[in-house]
Design an enzyme around this catalytic site. Structure first.
Site, mmCIF file in Angstrom:
data_model
loop_
_atom_site.group_PDB
_atom_site.id
_atom_site.type_symbol
_atom_site.label_atom_id
_atom_site.label_comp_id
_atom_site.label_asym_id
_atom_site.label_seq_id
_atom_site.Cartn_x
_atom_site.Cartn_y
_atom_site.Cartn_z
ATOM 1 N N LYS A 20 0.821 -1.211 0.000
ATOM 2 C CA LYS A 20 0.000 0.000 0.000
ATOM 3 C C LYS A 20 0.859 1.268 0.000
ATOM 4 O O LYS A 20 2.068 1.221 0.273
ATOM 5 C CB LYS A 20 -0.954 -0.051 1.191
ATOM 6 C CG LYS A 20 -1.933 -1.219 1.089
ATOM 7 C CD LYS A 20 -2.952 -1.220 2.219
ATOM 8 C CE LYS A 20 -3.936 -2.364 2.064
ATOM 9 N NZ LYS A 20 -4.968 -2.364 3.120
ATOM 10 N N PHE A 66 -15.935 3.285 7.184
ATOM 11 C CA PHE A 66 -14.549 3.576 6.830
ATOM 12 C C PHE A 66 -14.308 3.659 5.329
ATOM 13 O O PHE A 66 -13.183 3.943 4.892
ATOM 14 C CB PHE A 66 -13.616 2.517 7.425
ATOM 15 C CG PHE A 66 -13.896 1.115 6.945
ATOM 16 C CD1 PHE A 66 -13.424 0.663 5.721
ATOM 17 C CD2 PHE A 66 -14.642 0.235 7.718
ATOM 18 C CE1 PHE A 66 -13.667 -0.617 5.276
ATOM 19 C CE2 PHE A 66 -14.894 -1.051 7.276
ATOM 20 C CZ PHE A 66 -14.404 -1.482 6.054
ATOM 21 N N ARG A 114 1.835 -6.963 8.677
ATOM 22 C CA ARG A 114 1.053 -5.829 9.163
ATOM 23 C C ARG A 114 1.519 -5.353 10.535
ATOM 24 O O ARG A 114 1.424 -4.164 10.848
ATOM 25 C CB ARG A 114 -0.430 -6.200 9.186
ATOM 26 C CG ARG A 114 -1.060 -6.212 7.790
ATOM 27 C CD ARG A 114 -2.445 -6.796 7.782
ATOM 28 N NE ARG A 114 -3.106 -6.584 6.486
ATOM 29 C CZ ARG A 114 -4.176 -7.249 6.085
ATOM 30 N NH1 ARG A 114 -4.717 -8.177 6.864
ATOM 31 N NH2 ARG A 114 -4.711 -6.983 4.917
ATOM 32 N N ASN A 124 -2.585 -0.419 7.053
ATOM 33 C CA ASN A 124 -2.077 -1.726 7.504
ATOM 34 C C ASN A 124 -1.083 -2.351 6.527
ATOM 35 O O ASN A 124 -0.875 -3.561 6.526
ATOM 36 C CB ASN A 124 -3.233 -2.691 7.784
ATOM 37 C CG ASN A 124 -4.117 -2.912 6.568
ATOM 38 O OD1 ASN A 124 -3.853 -2.385 5.489
ATOM 39 N ND2 ASN A 124 -5.169 -3.698 6.737
ATOM 40 N N HIS A 127 -2.207 -5.784 1.398
ATOM 41 C CA HIS A 127 -3.532 -6.372 1.146
ATOM 42 C C HIS A 127 -3.361 -7.799 0.668
ATOM 43 O O HIS A 127 -2.376 -8.130 0.004
ATOM 44 C CB HIS A 127 -4.282 -5.562 0.076
ATOM 45 C CG HIS A 127 -5.490 -6.257 -0.480
ATOM 46 N ND1 HIS A 127 -6.732 -6.182 0.104
ATOM 47 C CD2 HIS A 127 -5.636 -7.074 -1.569
ATOM 48 C CE1 HIS A 127 -7.597 -6.895 -0.598
ATOM 49 N NE2 HIS A 127 -6.952 -7.446 -1.611
#
Length: 211
Positions: A20, A66, A114, A124, A127
């Protein structure tokens, strides 16, 4: 009477992994952990998604509180998408990355990706696809040019090899044993090229001379 045990079948499974935006600078470290954990990186690309693309990718999360923060975060910078392959890839990748909440992961799975690279429930770090159907959809989303085909195993693989490979292979190995060349691999490679049953053959055309 001896019971016949079923022959083991080895299935190569694929899953999607994302590094990410907030840990893109840790790309090489994370990839090294991936490779040392027995995965093969089949496909890889770096890209930046728009908020609309993120909404489509996380469509199953639409309506949750979220969701706006998730799409904003995932479109905030470049990310790395990878197709990972190994036996039981989905389960092993989920185990390697740990719980979705990085704060919880630090307590319960301190060696997970994570826990090491993540910050909280949103940021986090990585994915992973949660199930086989998700992996197929997410791989197609990130790699639309990839064709996901089942890998033949068991009887289907045996039938294919017996029909198209074994006859030529056995004939070549027999000739190899007869000749016993100094460099058997080079000799065998040349033999396979010469005796490829699917090699195009040129038709000889007869020319008629005019009187």
């Amino acid at each position: 009477m001896q019971a016949l045990m079923p022959e083991p079948q080895i299935c190569v499974e694929r899953t999607l992994a994302l590094i990410k935006p907030d840990v893109i600078d840790k790309e090489e470290e994370i990839e090294d952990i991936i490779l040392r954990s027995g995965f093969t990186i089949v496909q890889k690309r770096k890209l930046q998604l728009s908020p609309e693309q993120c909404s489509n990718f996380y469509a199953d999360q639409y309506g949750k509180m979220f969701f706006p923060n998730l799409t904003a975060y995932m479109s905030s910078g470049p990310l790395v998408a990878m197709v990972l392959a190994r036996h039981n890839a989905i389960a092993y990748w989920k185990e390697l990355i740990g719980p979705s909440n990085s704060i919880r992961a630090k307590e319960t799975h301190p060696d997970s990706l994570r826990a090491i690279y993540g910050t909280d429930d949103l940021r986090n770090a990585v994915h992973g696809s949660i199930r086989f159907s998700s992996a197929e959809r997410e791989i197609r989303f990130m790699f639309p040019e990839v064709i996901i085909e089942p890998i033949p195993v068991g009887q289907a693989a045996k039938d294919y090899l017996n029909l198209y490979v074994n006859p030529t292979l056995l004939a070549g190995l027999t000739e190899l044993c007869k000749h016993k060349p100094a460099d058997p691999l080079i000799w065998f490679a040349d033999w396979l090229i010469e005796h490829n049953p699917n090699k195009p053959r040129l038709q000889q055309q007869m020319t008629v001379e005019e009187p």
